[in-house]
Write a protein that holds these residues in place. Sequence first.
Motif, PDB file in Angstrom:
ATOM      1  N   VAL A 161       7.468 -18.903  29.416  1.00  8.12           N
ATOM      2  CA  VAL A 161       7.204 -17.928  30.182  1.00  8.12           C
ATOM      3  C   VAL A 161       7.079 -18.293  31.847  1.00  8.12           C
ATOM      4  O   VAL A 161       6.835 -19.418  32.047  1.00  8.12           O
ATOM      5  CB  VAL A 161       5.449 -17.567  29.749  1.00  8.12           C
ATOM      6  CG1 VAL A 161       4.995 -16.531  30.868  1.00  8.12           C
ATOM      7  CG2 VAL A 161       5.351 -17.013  28.553  1.00  8.12           C
ATOM      8  N   LYS A 162       7.675 -17.515  32.458  1.00 14.47           N
ATOM      9  CA  LYS A 162       7.685 -17.542  33.955  1.00 14.47           C
ATOM     10  C   LYS A 162       6.831 -16.555  34.744  1.00 14.47           C
ATOM     11  O   LYS A 162       7.031 -15.363  34.734  1.00 14.47           O
ATOM     12  CB  LYS A 162       9.356 -17.170  34.370  1.00 14.47           C
ATOM     13  CG  LYS A 162      10.270 -18.371  33.776  1.00 14.47           C
ATOM     14  CD  LYS A 162      11.389 -18.532  34.575  1.00 14.47           C
ATOM     15  CE  LYS A 162      12.371 -19.160  33.633  1.00 14.47           C
ATOM     16  NZ  LYS A 162      11.996 -20.580  33.094  1.00 14.47           N
ATOM     17  N   PRO A 163       5.843 -17.276  35.362  1.00 11.27           N
ATOM     18  CA  PRO A 163       4.619 -16.436  35.912  1.00 11.27           C
ATOM     19  C   PRO A 163       5.200 -15.118  36.859  1.00 11.27           C
ATOM     20  O   PRO A 163       4.732 -14.184  37.065  1.00 11.27           O
ATOM     21  CB  PRO A 163       3.686 -17.347  36.597  1.00 11.27           C
ATOM     22  CG  PRO A 163       3.903 -18.596  35.855  1.00 11.27           C
ATOM     23  CD  PRO A 163       5.220 -18.629  35.387  1.00 11.27           C
ATOM     24  N   CYS A 164       6.120 -15.795  37.573  1.00 14.89           N
ATOM     25  CA  CYS A 164       6.840 -14.713  38.791  1.00 14.89           C
ATOM     26  C   CYS A 164       7.569 -13.425  37.832  1.00 14.89           C
ATOM     27  O   CYS A 164       7.844 -12.381  38.572  1.00 14.89           O
ATOM     28  CB  CYS A 164       7.746 -15.231  39.786  1.00 14.89           C
ATOM     29  SG  CYS A 164       6.798 -16.331  40.751  1.00 14.89           S
ATOM     30  N   ASP A 165       7.802 -13.648  36.590  1.00 14.32           N
ATOM     31  CA  ASP A 165       8.668 -12.699  35.852  1.00 14.32           C
ATOM     32  C   ASP A 165       7.694 -11.736  34.656  1.00 14.32           C
ATOM     33  O   ASP A 165       8.063 -11.142  34.148  1.00 14.32           O
ATOM     34  CB  ASP A 165       9.763 -13.122  35.151  1.00 14.32           C
ATOM     35  CG  ASP A 165      10.912 -13.726  36.038  1.00 14.32           C
ATOM     36  OD1 ASP A 165      10.747 -13.293  37.402  1.00 14.32           O
ATOM     37  OD2 ASP A 165      11.357 -14.863  35.803  1.00 14.32           O
ATOM     38  N   ALA A 173       1.704 -23.571  35.941  1.00  8.40           N
ATOM     39  CA  ALA A 173       2.449 -22.725  36.632  1.00  8.40           C
ATOM     40  C   ALA A 173       1.831 -21.587  37.152  1.00  8.40           C
ATOM     41  O   ALA A 173       1.188 -20.929  36.218  1.00  8.40           O
ATOM     42  CB  ALA A 173       3.946 -22.598  36.169  1.00  8.40           C
ATOM     43  N   GLY A 174       2.322 -21.095  38.245  1.00  7.22           N
ATOM     44  CA  GLY A 174       1.489 -19.737  38.694  1.00  7.22           C
ATOM     45  C   GLY A 174       2.766 -19.190  39.693  1.00  7.22           C
ATOM     46  O   GLY A 174       3.704 -19.494  40.110  1.00  7.22           O
ATOM     47  N   CYS A 175       2.168 -17.628  40.047  1.00  7.18           N
ATOM     48  CA  CYS A 175       2.796 -17.000  40.878  1.00  7.18           C
ATOM     49  C   CYS A 175       1.716 -16.104  41.846  1.00  7.18           C
ATOM     50  O   CYS A 175       1.044 -15.535  41.363  1.00  7.18           O
ATOM     51  CB  CYS A 175       3.723 -16.303  40.167  1.00  7.18           C
ATOM     52  SG  CYS A 175       5.119 -15.258  41.343  1.00  7.18           S
ATOM     53  N   ASN A 176       1.913 -16.069  43.195  1.00  8.85           N
ATOM     54  CA  ASN A 176       1.010 -15.106  43.890  1.00  8.85           C
ATOM     55  C   ASN A 176       1.847 -14.020  44.308  1.00  8.85           C
ATOM     56  O   ASN A 176       3.005 -13.941  44.580  1.00  8.85           O
ATOM     57  CB  ASN A 176       0.825 -16.127  45.109  1.00  8.85           C
ATOM     58  CG  ASN A 176      -0.058 -17.542  44.980  1.00  8.85           C
ATOM     59  OD1 ASN A 176      -0.895 -17.537  43.948  1.00  8.85           O
ATOM     60  ND2 ASN A 176       0.417 -18.404  45.516  1.00  8.85           N
ATOM     61  N   PHE A 177       0.890 -12.962  44.427  1.00  6.97           N
ATOM     62  CA  PHE A 177       1.460 -11.506  44.800  1.00  6.97           C
ATOM     63  C   PHE A 177       0.799 -11.288  45.735  1.00  6.97           C
ATOM     64  O   PHE A 177      -0.612 -10.860  45.328  1.00  6.97           O
ATOM     65  CB  PHE A 177       1.448 -10.594  43.393  1.00  6.97           C
ATOM     66  CG  PHE A 177       2.690 -11.219  42.642  1.00  6.97           C
ATOM     67  CD1 PHE A 177       4.186 -10.798  42.652  1.00  6.97           C
ATOM     68  CD2 PHE A 177       2.224 -11.792  41.411  1.00  6.97           C
ATOM     69  CE1 PHE A 177       5.095 -10.938  41.570  1.00  6.97           C
ATOM     70  CE2 PHE A 177       3.465 -12.073  40.480  1.00  6.97           C
ATOM     71  CZ  PHE A 177       4.606 -11.741  40.744  1.00  6.97           C
ATOM     72  N   LYS A 208       0.038 -19.661  33.920  1.00  9.54           N
ATOM     73  CA  LYS A 208      -0.039 -20.011  32.633  1.00  9.54           C
ATOM     74  C   LYS A 208      -0.404 -21.481  32.565  1.00  9.54           C
ATOM     75  O   LYS A 208       0.121 -22.420  33.482  1.00  9.54           O
ATOM     76  CB  LYS A 208       1.458 -19.762  32.074  1.00  9.54           C
ATOM     77  CG  LYS A 208       2.511 -21.017  32.500  1.00  9.54           C
ATOM     78  CD  LYS A 208       3.769 -20.943  31.793  1.00  9.54           C
ATOM     79  CE  LYS A 208       4.639 -21.889  32.193  1.00  9.54           C
ATOM     80  NZ  LYS A 208       5.780 -22.156  31.450  1.00  9.54           N
ATOM     81  N   ASP A 209      -1.444 -21.783  31.498  1.00  8.49           N
ATOM     82  CA  ASP A 209      -1.918 -22.832  31.413  1.00  8.49           C
ATOM     83  C   ASP A 209      -1.712 -23.397  30.122  1.00  8.49           C
ATOM     84  O   ASP A 209      -2.243 -22.999  29.108  1.00  8.49           O
ATOM     85  CB  ASP A 209      -3.682 -22.763  31.803  1.00  8.49           C
ATOM     86  CG  ASP A 209      -4.199 -24.157  31.821  1.00  8.49           C
ATOM     87  OD1 ASP A 209      -3.679 -25.209  31.136  1.00  8.49           O
ATOM     88  OD2 ASP A 209      -5.248 -24.226  32.235  1.00  8.49           O
ATOM     89  N   GLU A 210      -0.923 -24.578  29.859  1.00  9.88           N
ATOM     90  CA  GLU A 210      -0.256 -25.116  28.708  1.00  9.88           C
ATOM     91  C   GLU A 210      -1.319 -26.244  28.342  1.00  9.88           C
ATOM     92  O   GLU A 210      -1.375 -26.844  27.063  1.00  9.88           O
ATOM     93  CB  GLU A 210       1.023 -25.569  28.901  1.00  9.88           C
ATOM     94  CG  GLU A 210       2.022 -24.625  28.958  1.00  9.88           C
ATOM     95  CD  GLU A 210       3.484 -25.234  29.337  1.00  9.88           C
ATOM     96  OE1 GLU A 210       3.977 -25.906  28.400  1.00  9.88           O
ATOM     97  OE2 GLU A 210       3.905 -25.048  30.333  1.00  9.88           O
TER      98      GLU A 210
END
Length: 181
Positions: free
Chosen positions: A49-53, A79-83, A94-96
């Motif tokens: 999973v890619k947070p920005c997608d 991993a994360g993504c800021n919007f 996403k926290d594994e």
Amino acid sequence: MSVWKRSLVTVVAGVTLVGGCACSPAGDTDGGSSETTSASSSEKELKSVKPCDMLSPDTLDFFGLEAPGEPADTLPRKAGCNFGGDPVSVTLLKDERNTVSSNEQKSVWVEFERLGVNGRTGARAITQGTTKARLCNVMFEAGEGLIQVQARENQQSDDVDECRKALEIAKRIEPNVPELA
């Protein structure tokens, strides 16, 4: 990243990439687009999973969020993504390493309320010190960990419920990430 490049990445990655898809649950009438993935969510692992997608450009636009997102990789397995956006800004994580249950045991929460996200185990949580910052977290079980949506209200007004926005976004992401392993 341009829309063309993002589309190319999605096509090339195929089944292993959780593309920017956001299926609405049955009966959803909020005007969002109905999108599908090329493989069922149970066929994917959380690490893919890619947070920005996680949200398509149309869905980002629907929620008033700006594309592209900025990667926010704080830890190797988180991993994360800021919007940026209006009326809220959002960070998708996403926290594994953690689950909703393990997060509930942490002492950082001033509020922690269990809830469902399209039938998955989830929670709404507010950390100490963020009640005045108007930041709310909604998380739900996915793969070997969880997906977390942090919504922050950009202006101090009572017109926006950042927890409601976080839950709406979580419901859009949920159909497109792996089930609990």
